[in-house]
Design a protein around this motif. Structure first.
Motif, PDB file in Angstrom:
ATOM      1  N   ASP A 134       0.845  -1.193   0.000  1.00  0.00           N
ATOM      2  CA  ASP A 134       0.000   0.000   0.000  1.00  0.00           C
ATOM      3  C   ASP A 134       0.880   1.242   0.000  1.00  0.00           C
ATOM      4  O   ASP A 134       1.802   1.379   0.786  1.00  0.00           O
ATOM      5  N   SER A 135       0.590   2.142  -0.919  1.00  0.00           N
ATOM      6  CA  SER A 135       1.282   3.425  -1.014  1.00  0.00           C
ATOM      7  C   SER A 135       0.428   4.314  -1.904  1.00  0.00           C
ATOM      8  O   SER A 135      -0.553   3.876  -2.504  1.00  0.00           O
ATOM      9  N   TRP A 136       0.797   5.577  -1.992  1.00  0.00           N
ATOM     10  CA  TRP A 136       0.059   6.507  -2.852  1.00  0.00           C
ATOM     11  C   TRP A 136       0.060   5.974  -4.284  1.00  0.00           C
ATOM     12  O   TRP A 136      -0.965   5.988  -4.953  1.00  0.00           O
ATOM     13  N   LEU A 137       1.221   5.488  -4.749  1.00  0.00           N
ATOM     14  CA  LEU A 137       1.329   4.998  -6.119  1.00  0.00           C
ATOM     15  C   LEU A 137       0.379   3.837  -6.360  1.00  0.00           C
ATOM     16  O   LEU A 137      -0.366   3.807  -7.340  1.00  0.00           O
ATOM     17  N   PHE A 138       0.392   2.854  -5.457  1.00  0.00           N
ATOM     18  CA  PHE A 138      -0.428   1.673  -5.681  1.00  0.00           C
ATOM     19  C   PHE A 138      -1.912   1.979  -5.520  1.00  0.00           C
ATOM     20  O   PHE A 138      -2.751   1.331  -6.148  1.00  0.00           O
ATOM     21  N   ARG A 139      -2.270   2.971  -4.718  1.00  0.00           N
ATOM     22  CA  ARG A 139      -3.681   3.378  -4.644  1.00  0.00           C
ATOM     23  C   ARG A 139      -4.130   3.985  -5.969  1.00  0.00           C
ATOM     24  O   ARG A 139      -5.256   3.771  -6.424  1.00  0.00           O
ATOM     25  N   ARG A 140      -3.245   4.751  -6.611  1.00  0.00           N
ATOM     26  CA  ARG A 140      -3.586   5.310  -7.929  1.00  0.00           C
ATOM     27  C   ARG A 140      -3.705   4.200  -8.975  1.00  0.00           C
ATOM     28  O   ARG A 140      -4.564   4.242  -9.853  1.00  0.00           O
ATOM     29  N   VAL A 141      -2.824   3.206  -8.867  1.00  0.00           N
ATOM     30  CA  VAL A 141      -2.872   2.078  -9.802  1.00  0.00           C
ATOM     31  C   VAL A 141      -4.209   1.358  -9.681  1.00  0.00           C
ATOM     32  O   VAL A 141      -4.849   1.011 -10.687  1.00  0.00           O
ATOM     33  N   ARG A 142      -4.660   1.143  -8.452  1.00  0.00           N
ATOM     34  CA  ARG A 142      -5.938   0.463  -8.256  1.00  0.00           C
ATOM     35  C   ARG A 142      -7.095   1.269  -8.825  1.00  0.00           C
ATOM     36  O   ARG A 142      -8.051   0.709  -9.380  1.00  0.00           O
ATOM     37  N   ALA A 143      -7.028   2.591  -8.694  1.00  0.00           N
ATOM     38  CA  ALA A 143      -8.088   3.433  -9.259  1.00  0.00           C
ATOM     39  C   ALA A 143      -8.133   3.305 -10.786  1.00  0.00           C
ATOM     40  O   ALA A 143      -9.212   3.205 -11.391  1.00  0.00           O
ATOM     41  N   LEU A 144      -6.968   3.319 -11.436  1.00  0.00           N
ATOM     42  CA  LEU A 144      -6.919   3.137 -12.885  1.00  0.00           C
ATOM     43  C   LEU A 144      -7.419   1.758 -13.283  1.00  0.00           C
ATOM     44  O   LEU A 144      -8.096   1.590 -14.309  1.00  0.00           O
ATOM     45  N   TYR A 145      -7.096   0.756 -12.465  1.00  0.00           N
ATOM     46  CA  TYR A 145      -7.538  -0.609 -12.726  1.00  0.00           C
ATOM     47  C   TYR A 145      -9.071  -0.658 -12.769  1.00  0.00           C
ATOM     48  O   TYR A 145      -9.674  -1.270 -13.650  1.00  0.00           O
ATOM     49  N   GLY A 146      -9.691   0.000 -11.800  1.00  0.00           N
ATOM     50  CA  GLY A 146     -11.147   0.020 -11.766  1.00  0.00           C
ATOM     51  C   GLY A 146     -11.746   0.679 -12.993  1.00  0.00           C
ATOM     52  O   GLY A 146     -12.727   0.185 -13.568  1.00  0.00           O
ATOM     53  N   PHE A 147     -11.149   1.800 -13.423  1.00  0.00           N
ATOM     54  CA  PHE A 147     -11.659   2.500 -14.597  1.00  0.00           C
ATOM     55  C   PHE A 147     -11.531   1.625 -15.839  1.00  0.00           C
ATOM     56  O   PHE A 147     -12.437   1.566 -16.679  1.00  0.00           O
ATOM     57  N   ALA A 148     -10.404   0.916 -15.958  1.00  0.00           N
ATOM     58  CA  ALA A 148     -10.203   0.027 -17.102  1.00  0.00           C
ATOM     59  C   ALA A 148     -11.197  -1.136 -17.075  1.00  0.00           C
ATOM     60  O   ALA A 148     -11.758  -1.516 -18.102  1.00  0.00           O
ATOM     61  N   ASN A 149     -11.437  -1.700 -15.899  1.00  0.00           N
ATOM     62  CA  ASN A 149     -12.370  -2.818 -15.796  1.00  0.00           C
ATOM     63  C   ASN A 149     -13.804  -2.424 -16.152  1.00  0.00           C
ATOM     64  O   ASN A 149     -14.546  -3.200 -16.752  1.00  0.00           O
ATOM     65  N   ARG A 150     -14.176  -1.216 -15.792  1.00  0.00           N
ATOM     66  CA  ARG A 150     -15.573  -0.807 -15.974  1.00  0.00           C
ATOM     67  C   ARG A 150     -15.941  -0.609 -17.443  1.00  0.00           C
ATOM     68  O   ARG A 150     -17.126  -0.522 -17.777  1.00  0.00           O
ATOM     69  N   GLY A 151     -14.958  -0.550 -18.336  1.00  0.00           N
ATOM     70  CA  GLY A 151     -15.248  -0.455 -19.759  1.00  0.00           C
ATOM     71  C   GLY A 151     -15.175  -1.786 -20.483  1.00  0.00           C
ATOM     72  O   GLY A 151     -15.437  -1.857 -21.685  1.00  0.00           O
ATOM     73  N   ALA A 152     -14.832  -2.856 -19.756  1.00  0.00           N
ATOM     74  CA  ALA A 152     -14.634  -4.167 -20.385  1.00  0.00           C
ATOM     75  C   ALA A 152     -15.965  -4.847 -20.677  1.00  0.00           C
ATOM     76  O   ALA A 152     -16.968  -4.634 -19.989  1.00  0.00           O
ATOM     77  N   ARG A 153     -15.970  -5.681 -21.726  1.00  0.00           N
ATOM     78  CA  ARG A 153     -17.136  -6.515 -21.990  1.00  0.00           C
ATOM     79  C   ARG A 153     -17.314  -7.551 -20.878  1.00  0.00           C
ATOM     80  O   ARG A 153     -18.436  -7.938 -20.547  1.00  0.00           O
TER      81      ARG A 153
END
Length: 383
Positions: A134-153
């Protein structure tokens, strides 16, 4: 190769598979690639060039396209270049569908596909460093991960605990999901093999990363061999992995020189090492669905694994394998010592049960059907 000659000419468009290594696509997605080509799709493997890139082309009949992606890179400039290069490549290719594998591919290719309106699916084969630390960087990574997942079929998972965690963190929203039995097992290729004669042998097969529990295995092996010098402890897997938790060559040399274990290096065929072993060991910190445990089980080997998501889903505790505490070398050593004292007939029976579990629940055909079904509606726009 002869089996490629029977594959029809591509008639249904281009499918791209994106991963952080060609090794992963060749070893874990071979069946899916062959099924896609047999269904009439042209297939491109988009991944960093490694020794398996040419094998993807020569043996599986797909085109390999180099991807500039550093598994442990974190610099904004370097990662930005990787993302832009990937997006430009996908825009030029205009694929009908993209399957993303491994964390960075899920995020970068998912974001690129979403921006370009390309249909895609993400595959969560493990949470990776972004969830183990857990760190600021990895929290941002998780946020991007969620955005990418939400557009997936569709987002595929390999165990229910990862699935629940993504939902709890809001990384899916209404995206359709499917939980699969790992990447599936080719039960013909990984055939049952009786336990060998000779001294009891443990084997750990993994990329040499701290998060895989390699240091715990080395420490436990030292304890076991001190009590039972005839026991063999093998370590198989590549050094020099592009990852923040990579094990150094000096560490491995020190373990070998101290007589703790035997290091067999990297291999593209783990079957000979499984055949000479009696028990597989994987004290990983977390997995999606550990492939090596499934491969060993298909060949009739029980496993000692850490009691974490993924690992505990790959065995039936006290039937096809045994659990140890995560990050605890003493707990692992205790389970290994118990295995040493078990009658060989007991280990053999556990191996037979492991093979039966693979046949009942982990057949590769289940996974292939799920991926190919994503392509039933290719060409529809992504919202």
């Amino acid at each position: 190769m002869s089996h490629l000659n029977a594959v029809p000419e591509p008639s249904r468009g281009l499918v791209v598979l994106v991963s952080n290594t060609s090794w992963y696509l060749y070893n874990f997605r071979r069946g899916t690639i062959c099924a896609l080509r047999a269904a009439g799709f042209s297939v491109v493997a988009l991944s960093p060039t490694d020794p398996f890139s040419q094998r993807l082309e020569d043996e599986l009949g797909v085109r390999h396209q180099h991807l500039n992606l550093d598994g442990k890179g974190t610099s904004v400039l370097g990662e930005g270049r990787s993302f832009v290069g990937l997006a430009l490549t996908l825009r030029r290719m205009k694929p009908a569908f993209v399957f993303n594998f491994t964390v960075k591919a899920n995020i970068y290719s998912g974001l690129a596909c979403r921006a370009l309106g390309i249909a895609y699916a993400n595959n969560v084969s493990g949470l990776g460093t972004a969830f183990l630390h857990d760190s600021w960087l990895f929290r941002r990574v998780r946020a991007l991960y969620g955005f990418a997942n939400r557009g997936a079929r569709r987002v595929f998972f390999q165990n229910q605990e990862d699935h629940r965690l993504f939902h709890a963190h809001g990384l899916l929203k209404a995206t359709p999901t499917t939980v699969l039995p790992g990447s599936g097992m080719d039960l013909t290729r990984f055939a049952f093999s009786p336990l060998p004669d000779g001294p009891l042998t443990f084997v750990m097969v993994a990329r040499l990363l701290g998060d895989k529990g390699v240091r715990e295995y080395a420490s436990a092996a030292a304890q076991v061999r001190k009590a039972h010098p005839d026991v063999r402890c093998l370590l198989v897997g590549p050094l020099g992995i592009s990852n923040r938790t990579a094990i150094t060559a000096d560490e491995v040399t020190a373990w070998v020189n101290a007589g703790q274990l035997e290091y067999a290096g990297e291999t593209d065929d783990i079957q000979p090492f499984i055949r000479q072993a009696h028990v597989l060991v994987l004290p990983s910190y977390r997995e999606g669905m550990p492939r090596t445990v499934l491969e060993a089980a298909a060949m009739g080997r029980p496993a000692i694994v850490s009691d974490v998501p993924g690992c505990r889903h790959a065995i039936r505790a006290d039937e096809t394998g045994w659990l140890c505490e995560v990050r605890n070398a003493d707990s692992l050593a205790q389970q290994m010592l118990i295995a040493v004292k078990r009658p060989r007939e007991q280990l053999a029976e556990a191996g037979i049960e492991a093979r039966a579990l693979m046949e009942a629940e982990f057949d590769e055909a289940i996974v292939i059907r799920a991926y190919v079904s994503c392509l039933d509606a290719v060409g529809e726009p992504v919202l």
